[in-house]
Scaffold this motif. Structure first.
Motif, PDB file in Angstrom:
ATOM      1  N   THR A  41      26.619  38.929  66.022  1.00  0.00           N
ATOM      2  CA  THR A  41      26.765  38.027  64.882  1.00  0.00           C
ATOM      3  C   THR A  41      27.738  36.918  65.252  1.00  0.00           C
ATOM      4  O   THR A  41      28.841  37.183  65.731  1.00  0.00           O
ATOM      5  CB  THR A  41      27.287  38.787  63.644  1.00  0.00           C
ATOM      6  N   THR A  43      30.142  33.951  63.931  1.00  0.00           N
ATOM      7  CA  THR A  43      30.876  33.635  62.713  1.00  0.00           C
ATOM      8  C   THR A  43      31.707  32.372  62.883  1.00  0.00           C
ATOM      9  O   THR A  43      32.097  32.009  63.990  1.00  0.00           O
ATOM     10  CB  THR A  43      31.825  34.781  62.314  1.00  0.00           C
ATOM     11  N   GLU A  45      35.293  30.677  61.647  1.00  0.00           N
ATOM     12  CA  GLU A  45      36.593  31.095  61.132  1.00  0.00           C
ATOM     13  C   GLU A  45      37.423  29.867  60.800  1.00  0.00           C
ATOM     14  O   GLU A  45      37.408  28.880  61.545  1.00  0.00           O
ATOM     15  CB  GLU A  45      37.321  31.951  62.166  1.00  0.00           C
ATOM     16  N   SER A  54      36.775  34.745  58.090  1.00  0.00           N
ATOM     17  CA  SER A  54      35.490  34.675  58.798  1.00  0.00           C
ATOM     18  C   SER A  54      34.333  34.575  57.824  1.00  0.00           C
ATOM     19  O   SER A  54      34.309  35.266  56.803  1.00  0.00           O
ATOM     20  CB  SER A  54      35.278  35.917  59.654  1.00  0.00           C
ATOM     21  N   PRO A  56      30.155  34.777  58.286  1.00  0.00           N
ATOM     22  CA  PRO A  56      29.044  34.945  59.227  1.00  0.00           C
ATOM     23  C   PRO A  56      28.040  33.806  59.098  1.00  0.00           C
ATOM     24  O   PRO A  56      27.714  33.382  57.991  1.00  0.00           O
ATOM     25  CB  PRO A  56      28.423  36.283  58.834  1.00  0.00           C
TER      26      PRO A  56
END
Length: 108
Positions: A41, A43, A45, A54, A56
């Motif tokens: 995954t 992400t 941030e 975070s 996704p």
């Protein structure tokens, strides 16, 4: 997933992240990834008073040697992106996410 494939995907993602986020922006935004049993995954941030938060962006799932691209639905569940056909080449799938013609992953 075998170690060779994991290391290969990590190198691809690290190169992508280095190009996607300019050096002068890395104090305010960064991209990272995490592995699970089915895939990886990506992400985004951003800092806040509690640290880095975070969100996704996309999930790449490997099923039967093909990479599927998944996005969060309005209910918060991961769903396969029908517009992106499963493909054996991870890098090809990452390119589809970067292009994002449907505007699913990246906002302007």
């Amino acid at each position: 997933m075998d170690t060779f494939t994991v290391r290969r995907i990590e190198k691809i993602l690290e190169g992508y992240i280095a190009l996607k986020v300019p050096r002068n922006m890395r104090a305010s935004v960064r991209l990272s990834y995490r592995w699970d049993e089915d895939g990886v995954t990506l992400t985004e941030e951003r800092p806040d008073e509690a640290g880095w938060q975070s969100v996704p962006i996309v999930q790449f799932r490997r099923q039967r040697s093909l990479w599927q691209v998944c996005a969060k639905s309005s209910t918060g569940e991961w769903e396969t992106v029908e517009e992106i056909e499963p493909h054996f080449d991870f890098e090809s799938q990452l390119e589809q996410v970067e292009a994002d013609p449907q505007g699913i992953f990246w906002t302007a």
